[in-house]
Design a protein around this motif. Structure first.
Motif, PDB file in Angstrom:
ATOM      1  N   GLY A  34       0.810  -1.206   0.000  1.00 18.62           N
ATOM      2  CA  GLY A  34       0.000   0.000   0.000  1.00 18.62           C
ATOM      3  C   GLY A  34       0.847   1.261   0.000  1.00 18.62           C
ATOM      4  N   LEU A  35       1.936   1.248   0.769  1.00 12.72           N
ATOM      5  CA  LEU A  35       2.833   2.406   0.795  1.00 12.72           C
ATOM      6  C   LEU A  35       3.573   2.566  -0.528  1.00 12.72           C
ATOM      7  CD1 LEU A  35       4.162   2.022   4.441  1.00 12.72           C
ATOM      8  CD2 LEU A  35       2.690   3.852   3.572  1.00 12.72           C
ATOM      9  N   VAL A  36       3.925   1.453  -1.154  1.00 10.22           N
ATOM     10  CA  VAL A  36       4.556   1.516  -2.479  1.00 10.22           C
ATOM     11  C   VAL A  36       3.597   2.174  -3.468  1.00 10.22           C
ATOM     12  CG1 VAL A  36       5.330   0.110  -4.445  1.00 10.22           C
ATOM     13  CG2 VAL A  36       6.187  -0.376  -2.147  1.00 10.22           C
ATOM     14  N   LYS A  37       2.337   1.793  -3.418  1.00  6.77           N
ATOM     15  CA  LYS A  37       1.343   2.394  -4.320  1.00  6.77           C
ATOM     16  C   LYS A  37       1.211   3.893  -4.068  1.00  6.77           C
ATOM     17  CE  LYS A  37      -1.189  -1.869  -4.968  1.00  6.77           C
ATOM     18  NZ  LYS A  37      -2.353  -2.677  -4.637  1.00  6.77           N
ATOM     19  N   GLN A  38       1.270   4.310  -2.802  1.00  5.68           N
ATOM     20  CA  GLN A  38       1.217   5.735  -2.485  1.00  5.68           C
ATOM     21  C   GLN A  38       2.425   6.475  -3.046  1.00  5.68           C
ATOM     22  OE1 GLN A  38       0.190   6.837   1.605  1.00  5.68           O
ATOM     23  NE2 GLN A  38      -0.697   4.795   1.857  1.00  5.68           N
ATOM     24  N   LEU A  39       3.597   5.860  -2.967  1.00  7.55           N
ATOM     25  CA  LEU A  39       4.797   6.461  -3.547  1.00  7.55           C
ATOM     26  C   LEU A  39       4.625   6.659  -5.046  1.00  7.55           C
ATOM     27  CD1 LEU A  39       7.676   4.521  -1.764  1.00  7.55           C
ATOM     28  CD2 LEU A  39       7.280   6.988  -1.651  1.00  7.55           C
ATOM     29  N   ILE A  40       4.131   5.633  -5.707  1.00  9.15           N
ATOM     30  CA  ILE A  40       3.939   5.698  -7.160  1.00  9.15           C
ATOM     31  C   ILE A  40       2.932   6.789  -7.507  1.00  9.15           C
ATOM     32  CG2 ILE A  40       3.079   4.414  -9.159  1.00  9.15           C
ATOM     33  CD1 ILE A  40       4.424   1.908  -7.836  1.00  9.15           C
ATOM     34  N   ASP A  41       1.893   6.927  -6.687  1.00 12.77           N
ATOM     35  CA  ASP A  41       0.917   7.998  -6.901  1.00 12.77           C
ATOM     36  C   ASP A  41       1.559   9.377  -6.798  1.00 12.77           C
ATOM     37  OD1 ASP A  41      -1.108   6.140  -7.309  1.00 12.77           O
ATOM     38  OD2 ASP A  41      -1.952   6.354  -5.288  1.00 12.77           O
ATOM     39  N   LYS A  42       2.637   9.480  -6.009  1.00 16.78           N
ATOM     40  CA  LYS A  42       3.386  10.742  -5.882  1.00 16.78           C
ATOM     41  C   LYS A  42       4.500  10.839  -6.925  1.00 16.78           C
ATOM     42  CE  LYS A  42       4.395  12.805  -2.164  1.00 16.78           C
ATOM     43  NZ  LYS A  42       4.986  13.190  -0.877  1.00 16.78           N
ATOM     44  N   ASN A  43       4.490   9.908  -7.866  1.00 13.38           N
ATOM     45  CA  ASN A  43       5.498   9.845  -8.932  1.00 13.38           C
ATOM     46  C   ASN A  43       6.908   9.552  -8.407  1.00 13.38           C
ATOM     47  OD1 ASN A  43       5.880   9.740 -11.693  1.00 13.38           O
ATOM     48  ND2 ASN A  43       6.620  11.842 -11.780  1.00 13.38           N
ATOM     49  N   ILE A  44       6.970   8.804  -7.311  1.00  7.73           N
ATOM     50  CA  ILE A  44       8.238   8.271  -6.806  1.00  7.73           C
ATOM     51  C   ILE A  44       8.185   6.777  -7.091  1.00  7.73           C
ATOM     52  CG2 ILE A  44       9.728   7.923  -4.800  1.00  7.73           C
ATOM     53  CD1 ILE A  44       8.346  10.391  -3.527  1.00  7.73           C
ATOM     54  N   ILE A  45       8.866   6.365  -8.148  1.00  4.30           N
ATOM     55  CA  ILE A  45       8.801   4.968  -8.580  1.00  4.30           C
ATOM     56  C   ILE A  45       9.958   4.193  -7.945  1.00  4.30           C
ATOM     57  CG2 ILE A  45       8.672   3.415 -10.566  1.00  4.30           C
ATOM     58  CD1 ILE A  45       6.462   5.646 -10.470  1.00  4.30           C
ATOM     59  N   PRO A  46       9.659   3.274  -7.023  1.00  2.00           N
ATOM     60  CA  PRO A  46      10.730   2.506  -6.399  1.00  2.00           C
ATOM     61  C   PRO A  46      11.460   1.612  -7.409  1.00  2.00           C
ATOM     62  CG  PRO A  46       8.701   2.321  -5.139  1.00  2.00           C
ATOM     63  CD  PRO A  46       8.361   2.960  -6.453  1.00  2.00           C
ATOM     64  N   VAL A  47      12.719   1.376  -7.118  1.00  2.00           N
ATOM     65  CA  VAL A  47      13.548   0.471  -7.900  1.00  2.00           C
ATOM     66  C   VAL A  47      14.004  -0.647  -6.967  1.00  2.00           C
ATOM     67  CG1 VAL A  47      15.671   0.232  -9.239  1.00  2.00           C
ATOM     68  CG2 VAL A  47      14.359   2.362  -9.353  1.00  2.00           C
ATOM     69  N   ALA A  48      13.962  -1.883  -7.453  1.00  2.00           N
ATOM     70  CA  ALA A  48      14.448  -3.026  -6.691  1.00  2.00           C
ATOM     71  C   ALA A  48      15.499  -3.761  -7.515  1.00  2.00           C
ATOM     72  CB  ALA A  48      13.294  -3.972  -6.345  1.00  2.00           C
ATOM     73  N   CYS A  49      16.313  -4.526  -6.824  1.00  2.00           N
ATOM     74  CA  CYS A  49      17.399  -5.259  -7.486  1.00  2.00           C
ATOM     75  C   CYS A  49      16.844  -6.442  -8.273  1.00  2.00           C
ATOM     76  CB  CYS A  49      18.406  -5.744  -6.459  1.00  2.00           C
ATOM     77  SG  CYS A  49      19.780  -6.638  -7.208  1.00  2.00           S
ATOM     78  N   VAL A  50      17.075  -6.417  -9.571  1.00  2.00           N
ATOM     79  CA  VAL A  50      16.593  -7.476 -10.449  1.00  2.00           C
ATOM     80  C   VAL A  50      17.229  -8.820 -10.098  1.00  2.00           C
ATOM     81  CG1 VAL A  50      18.283  -7.024 -12.289  1.00  2.00           C
ATOM     82  CG2 VAL A  50      16.088  -8.098 -12.844  1.00  2.00           C
ATOM     83  N   ASN A  51      18.485  -8.816  -9.674  1.00  2.63           N
ATOM     84  CA  ASN A  51      19.172 -10.069  -9.360  1.00  2.63           C
ATOM     85  C   ASN A  51      18.561 -10.752  -8.139  1.00  2.63           C
ATOM     86  OD1 ASN A  51      21.037  -9.754 -11.509  1.00  2.63           O
ATOM     87  ND2 ASN A  51      22.140  -8.259 -10.278  1.00  2.63           N
TER      88      ASN A  51
END
Length: 108
Positions: A53-70
């Motif tokens: 839910g917090l990740v979705k809120q970040l995205i709504d604020k145009n802060i797109i999280p990045v995670a390690c693909v590996n």
């Protein structure tokens, strides 16, 4: 003084409150902010509803999280993270680039 932050969340289930605090902090910053999920935080993002839910809120604020693909590949959670619209990249070089670009790193 830095006017940009790189919020790096490393904590997972073992320190869930710290990971959630990092996301909440990122939501309320008033300067340029990037969010990186790394290690145990990636698994938390895939499994924990409050974290999602917090990740979705970040995205709504145009802060797109990045995670390690590996790590996403190793933990078999790549599809779950992509469904959340988290970008997947090798984060070692990414964090280095953020620092070179003037982002002050802060970890949770």
């Amino acid at each position: 003084m830095a006017d940009k932050l790189a919020v790096i969340i490393l904590s997972g289930n073992e320190n869930r409150d710290r990971a959630l605090l990092g996301l909440k902090f990122a939501l309320h910053t008033t300067i340029g902010t990037r969010v990186v999920l790394f290690g145990a935080a990636e698994k938390l993002a895939a499994e924990d509803e409050e974290f999602k839910g917090l990740v979705k809120q970040l995205i709504d604020k145009n802060i797109i999280p990045v995670a390690c693909v590996n790590i996403a590949d190793e933990e078999n959670i790549k599809e779950m993270l992509l469904e959340l619209k988290i970008n997947l990249k090798p984060v070692g070089a990414l964090i280095s680039d953020y620092v070179k670009d003037g982002y002050a790193p802060i970890t949770f």
